[in-house]
Design an enzyme around this catalytic site. Structure first.
Site, PDB file in Angstrom:
ATOM      1  N   TYR A 151       0.836  -1.213   0.000  1.00 23.26           N
ATOM      2  CA  TYR A 151       0.000   0.000   0.000  1.00 23.26           C
ATOM      3  C   TYR A 151       0.874   1.268   0.000  1.00 23.26           C
ATOM      4  O   TYR A 151       0.628   2.195  -0.780  1.00 23.26           O
ATOM      5  CB  TYR A 151      -0.906  -0.046   1.228  1.00 23.26           C
ATOM      6  CG  TYR A 151      -1.901   1.080   1.342  1.00 23.26           C
ATOM      7  CD1 TYR A 151      -3.075   1.093   0.580  1.00 23.26           C
ATOM      8  CD2 TYR A 151      -1.696   2.131   2.232  1.00 23.26           C
ATOM      9  CE1 TYR A 151      -3.993   2.120   0.704  1.00 23.26           C
ATOM     10  CE2 TYR A 151      -2.610   3.161   2.361  1.00 23.26           C
ATOM     11  CZ  TYR A 151      -3.762   3.152   1.603  1.00 23.26           C
ATOM     12  OH  TYR A 151      -4.664   4.183   1.730  1.00 23.26           O
ATOM     13  N   LYS A 155       1.117   4.196  -2.867  1.00 28.85           N
ATOM     14  CA  LYS A 155       0.780   5.595  -2.592  1.00 28.85           C
ATOM     15  C   LYS A 155       1.988   6.516  -2.820  1.00 28.85           C
ATOM     16  O   LYS A 155       1.823   7.667  -3.227  1.00 28.85           O
ATOM     17  CB  LYS A 155       0.239   5.730  -1.165  1.00 28.85           C
ATOM     18  CG  LYS A 155      -1.094   5.000  -0.944  1.00 28.85           C
ATOM     19  CD  LYS A 155      -2.182   5.495  -1.879  1.00 28.85           C
ATOM     20  CE  LYS A 155      -3.555   4.942  -1.561  1.00 28.85           C
ATOM     21  NZ  LYS A 155      -4.599   5.434  -2.451  1.00 28.85           N
TER      22      LYS A 155
HETATM   23  P1  NAP Z   1     -13.355   2.241   0.940  1.00 28.44           P
HETATM   24  O1  NAP Z   1     -14.375   2.768   1.900  1.00 28.44           O
HETATM   25  O2  NAP Z   1     -12.850   0.863   1.111  1.00 28.44           O
HETATM   26  O3  NAP Z   1     -13.934   2.438  -0.563  1.00 28.44           O
HETATM   27  C1  NAP Z   1     -13.162   2.009  -1.643  1.00 28.44           C
HETATM   28  C2  NAP Z   1     -13.809   2.429  -2.933  1.00 28.44           C
HETATM   29  O4  NAP Z   1     -12.943   2.049  -4.019  1.00 28.44           O
HETATM   30  C3  NAP Z   1     -15.143   1.759  -3.193  1.00 28.44           C
HETATM   31  O5  NAP Z   1     -15.981   2.696  -3.836  1.00 28.44           O
HETATM   32  C4  NAP Z   1     -14.788   0.623  -4.145  1.00 28.44           C
HETATM   33  O6  NAP Z   1     -15.865   0.230  -5.017  1.00 28.44           O
HETATM   34  C5  NAP Z   1     -13.680   1.258  -4.957  1.00 28.44           C
HETATM   35  N1  NAP Z   1     -12.770   0.308  -5.596  1.00 28.44           N
HETATM   36  C6  NAP Z   1     -11.972  -0.639  -5.011  1.00 28.44           C
HETATM   37  N2  NAP Z   1     -11.283  -1.302  -5.938  1.00 28.44           N
HETATM   38  C7  NAP Z   1     -11.624  -0.788  -7.148  1.00 28.44           C
HETATM   39  C8  NAP Z   1     -11.258  -1.081  -8.487  1.00 28.44           C
HETATM   40  N3  NAP Z   1     -10.376  -2.025  -8.792  1.00 28.44           N
HETATM   41  N4  NAP Z   1     -11.855  -0.353  -9.477  1.00 28.44           N
HETATM   42  C9  NAP Z   1     -12.752   0.622  -9.192  1.00 28.44           C
HETATM   43  N5  NAP Z   1     -13.135   0.937  -7.938  1.00 28.44           N
HETATM   44  C10 NAP Z   1     -12.579   0.228  -6.931  1.00 28.44           C
HETATM   45  O7  NAP Z   1     -12.048   3.164   0.934  1.00 28.44           O
HETATM   46  P2  NAP Z   1     -11.809   4.664   1.494  1.00 28.44           P
HETATM   47  O8  NAP Z   1     -11.355   4.560   2.896  1.00 28.44           O
HETATM   48  O9  NAP Z   1     -12.955   5.524   1.146  1.00 28.44           O
HETATM   49  O10 NAP Z   1     -10.522   5.076   0.637  1.00 28.44           O
HETATM   50  C11 NAP Z   1     -10.633   5.852  -0.561  1.00 28.44           C
HETATM   51  C12 NAP Z   1      -9.234   6.244  -0.996  1.00 28.44           C
HETATM   52  O11 NAP Z   1      -8.607   7.009   0.045  1.00 28.44           O
HETATM   53  C13 NAP Z   1      -8.311   5.059  -1.268  1.00 28.44           C
HETATM   54  O12 NAP Z   1      -7.455   5.350  -2.350  1.00 28.44           O
HETATM   55  C14 NAP Z   1      -7.518   4.961   0.010  1.00 28.44           C
HETATM   56  O13 NAP Z   1      -6.271   4.345  -0.201  1.00 28.44           O
HETATM   57  C15 NAP Z   1      -7.364   6.424   0.364  1.00 28.44           C
HETATM   58  N6  NAP Z   1      -7.067   6.660   1.776  1.00 28.44           N
HETATM   59  C16 NAP Z   1      -7.944   6.292   2.753  1.00 28.44           C
HETATM   60  C17 NAP Z   1      -7.620   6.537   4.076  1.00 28.44           C
HETATM   61  C18 NAP Z   1      -8.544   6.172   5.210  1.00 28.44           C
HETATM   62  O14 NAP Z   1      -8.146   6.383   6.378  1.00 28.44           O
HETATM   63  N7  NAP Z   1      -9.730   5.671   4.957  1.00 28.44           N
HETATM   64  C19 NAP Z   1      -6.405   7.145   4.396  1.00 28.44           C
HETATM   65  C20 NAP Z   1      -5.534   7.511   3.376  1.00 28.44           C
HETATM   66  C21 NAP Z   1      -5.885   7.268   2.066  1.00 28.44           C
HETATM   67  P3  NAP Z   1     -17.012  -0.845  -4.566  1.00 28.44           P
HETATM   68  O15 NAP Z   1     -17.915  -0.112  -3.578  1.00 28.44           O
HETATM   69  O16 NAP Z   1     -17.711  -1.188  -5.820  1.00 28.44           O
HETATM   70  O17 NAP Z   1     -16.293  -1.980  -3.926  1.00 28.44           O
END
Ligand code: NAP
Length: 241
Positions: A151, A155
């Site tokens: 991961y 990133k």
């Molecule tokens: P999440 O709640 O797990 O949601 C992930 C989203 O990505 C869902 O809409 C999922 O679609 C979609 N997805 C996954 N694999 C995919 C693929 N191969 N093609 C198209 N769509 C795909 O994640 P989140 O926490 O909102 O994170 C969103 C972004 O922020 C990510 O890039 C993550 O790395 C980054 N981020 C998050 C955090 C945190 O603390 N949460 C911190 C730093 C960075 P489905 O609903 O159809 O499965």
């Protein structure tokens, strides 16, 4: 009217980004991987803001899916002016236990996905001599994190991609930036053990976890004309962590 495409817009941070952009007046395409019901809910919420919205199923790691998605968005809404590369996954493990499949799955979605979507968006942006690309990286792409070799690498790579694309296409009026969230409350972080969450919390000066809206507001700023002279930057949204 500007058109935004948010990958991973069905849930979590991406969903709130899609809704925030809709409230700012953008027509919004919501890309999702498999959760159609959640994507449709997001579309309904965007439409409540009085804009057009569609959802498109696409695995961002697959070139044919990405090309088909851009063709659909172009046909139904128009050219993408704002691309938010938000889709992301985790497959955490200590490196010696991490399978090559888990390494590749994370790199393919988080980094190759952003490359493919950027490639698909940029030609039309070049023609219109404007465009905003916003990549959702992570604080661990800067700091590294034990248990997240795949991961963190994805990133960190996304930051390199952001800065390079910003340099290549600045002359065409295209701004490319990254947002690096810290700990944001979503399903992705919901699965972490309480002890891990408490450890993160103890390191956040603002003394709370982030909410998807905290990230979405910064994305909306970068998408707006107010950020027309900002490119190649990484904005941390971490509560100071
Ligand atoms: P999440 O709640 O797990 O949601 C992930 C989203 O990505 C869902 O809409 C999922 O679609 C979609 N997805 C996954 N694999 C995919 C693929 N191969 N093609 C198209 N769509 C795909 O994640 P989140 O926490 O909102 O994170 C969103 C972004 O922020 C990510 O890039 C993550 O790395 C980054 N981020 C998050 C955090 C945190 O603390 N949460 C911190 C730093 C960075 P489905 O609903 O159809 O499965």
């Amino acid at each position: 009217m500007s058109i935004a495409l948010v990958t991973g817009g069905s849930r979590g941070i991406g969903r709130v980004i899609a809704q925030t952009l809709a409230q700012k007046g953008y027509d919004v395409a919501v890309c999702y991987a498999g959760n159609e019901a959640a994507a449709k809910e997001c579309v309904s919420e965007c439409e409540k803001a009085g804009v057009r919205s569609i959802c498109v199923k696409a695995d961002v790691s697959r070139q044919e899916d990405v090309e088909a998605m851009f063709a659909t968005v172009k046909e139904q809404l128009g050219n993408v002016d704002v691309l938010v590369n938000n889709a992301g996954i985790t497959r955490d493990n200590l490196m010696i236990r991490m399978s090559v499949e888990d390494y590749e799955a994370v790199l393919d979605t988080n980094l190759k996905g952003a490359f493919l979507c950027t490639k698909a968006a940029i030609k039309d942006m070049m023609k219109s001599r404007k465009g905003k690309i916003i990549n959702i990286t992570s604080i661990v792409g800067i700091t590294g994190n034990a248990g997240q070799t795949n991961y963190s690498a994805s990133k960190a790579g996304l930051i390199g991609l952001t800065k390079s694309v910003a340099r290549e296409y600045g002359g065409k009026g295209i701004c490319v930036n990254a947002v690096a969230p810290g700990f944001i409350e979503t399903e992705m972080t919901g699965v972490l053990p309480e002890a891990v969450k408490n450890d993160y919390l103890s390191r956040i000066p603002l003394k709370r976890f982030g909410k998807p809206g905290d990230v979405a507001n910064v994305v909306a700023f970068l998408a707006s004309d107010d950020a027309d002279y900002v490119t190649g930057q990484v904005i941390e949204v971490t509560g100071g962590m």
